[in-house]
Enzyme design. Structure first.
Site, PDB file in Angstrom:
ATOM      1  N   LYS A   1      12.616  -7.356  -5.423  1.00  0.00           N
ATOM      2  CA  LYS A   1      11.692  -8.918  -5.006  1.00  0.00           C
ATOM      3  C   LYS A   1      10.906  -9.061  -6.419  1.00  0.00           C
ATOM      4  CE  LYS A   1       7.479  -7.179  -3.103  1.00  0.00           C
ATOM      5  NZ  LYS A   1       6.246  -7.060  -4.100  1.00  0.00           N
TER       6      LYS A   1
ATOM      7  N   GLU B   1       1.390 -11.591   0.462  1.00  0.00           N
ATOM      8  CA  GLU B   1      -0.682 -10.277   0.169  1.00  0.00           C
ATOM      9  C   GLU B   1      -1.465 -11.303   0.602  1.00  0.00           C
ATOM     10  OE1 GLU B   1       0.353  -7.937  -2.803  1.00  0.00           O
ATOM     11  OE2 GLU B   1      -1.530  -6.631  -2.413  1.00  0.00           O
TER      12      GLU B   1
HETATM   13  O1  KIV Z   1       4.298  -2.844  -4.933  1.00  0.00           O
HETATM   14  C1  KIV Z   1       3.660  -3.163  -3.752  1.00  0.00           C
HETATM   15  O2  KIV Z   1       3.592  -2.050  -3.242  1.00  0.00           O
HETATM   16  C2  KIV Z   1       4.211  -4.464  -2.946  1.00  0.00           C
HETATM   17  C3  KIV Z   1       4.037  -4.044  -1.336  1.00  0.00           C
HETATM   18  C4  KIV Z   1       2.376  -3.938  -1.724  1.00  0.00           C
HETATM   19  C5  KIV Z   1       4.255  -5.633  -1.093  1.00  0.00           C
HETATM   20  O3  KIV Z   1       4.383  -4.923  -3.773  1.00  0.00           O
END
Ligand code: KIV
Length: 275
Positions: free
Chosen positions: A114, A183
């Site tokens: 991600k 978010e």
């Molecule tokens: O770093 C994280 O835990 C995240 C979530 C809040 C989606 O990106």
């Protein structure tokens, strides 16, 4: 037991109208618990900088930290999809370094990575996907940009900001990303974005109309020391359970009640006689 969840499963879930449940967590034990509970995605989030390391934001998290936690989470996960966050700057210094860093997380057990943002990242995202590394995007409040955003604030407020987020979501979809985290945006914008793209939009503080939800496991277990955002629902108060257990233990050690003989090993009689 259900089949292994893959990025294909996650995309199908949106097509079939099934909500996706994701949790951000960082270790073997939590990953095993979440996996057995049927969570669809375990995200090794760089939020570990705050929840695990006690920092004020995520900016000090390194590739070494993410590799270490990804390995632990993967070992605890049999069925859920394992996604690992690319930490601050690890995907901003050119395509080659981005590929190397993402490849390292995959080698440690991530099945997708991600990364935050989309502006000026489309080529890097396409290269990752071409190299066989699925990408989850992250829009809205992107914590790695905390200094630009002026704090952890609700995003997408006002017509211009809404339009930009919708454009970004479409751009992200065009890169081939298999899903995105959205978010801290108003719930009507969450709904709008989820309806405008085909890929799953997994909300955190983005309202009930997204295609799925993600929470930080520490937050929903009542383990976040300090500020709990409005969007968090505490499903358990593990902090209280742990606090009470630690106090009881301390009391019993001081009072000589623990350990009892049943917690102790006895020497075989032969050995005692020989001494
Ligand atoms: O770093 C994280 O835990 C995240 C979530 C809040 C989606 O990106």
């Amino acid at each position: 037991m259900k089949d292994k969840t893959t990025v294909i499963t996650i995309k199908q879930m949106k097509a079939e109208g099934k909500k996706i449940a994701a949790l951000a967590l960082y270790d073997f034990a939590m990953a095993s618990l979440a996996d057995r509970a049927g969570v669809d995605i375990v995200l090794v989030g760089d939020s570990l900088g705050m929840t695990f390391q006690g920092e004020e934001n995520t900016l000090k998290v390194t590739m070494d930290h993410m590799a270490y936690h990804t390995r632990a989470v993967r070992k605890g996960t049999a069925r859920a999809l394992v996604v690992a966050d690319m930490p601050f700057m690890s995907f901003r210094l050119g395509a080659r370094q981005t590929l190397e860093n993402a490849g390292r997380l995959v080698a440690e057990g991530a099945e997708a990575v991600k990364l935050e943002g989309v502006e000026s990242l489309s080529d890097s995202i396409r290269e990752l996907i071409a190299a066989g590394i699925p990408v989850m995007g992250h829009l809205g409040l992107t914590p790695q940009s905390v200094n630009t955003l002026g704090g952890f604030k609700v995003q997408g407020q006002g017509v211009e900001a809404e339009r930009k987020l919708i454009d970004d979501a479409r751009r992200l979809e065009d890169t081939g990303a298999f899903s995105m985290v959205l978010e801290c945006v108003p719930m009507n914008l969450g709904a709008e974005i989820a309806s405008k793209v085909q890929i799953p939009v997994i909300g955190i503080g983005a309202g009930p109309y997204c295609d799925g939800q993600v929470l930080v496991a520490n937050d929903m277990l009542g383990l976040s020391e300090g500020h709990t955002p409005k969007f968090v629902k505490e499903y358990a108060d593990i902090a209280k359970v742990a606090h009470d257990a630690f106090r009881e233990y301390t009391k019993e050690v001081r009072g000589g009640e623990y350990p009892a003989e049943k917690h102790s090993y006895a020497s075989p009689p032969r050995r005692l006689k020989a001494l």
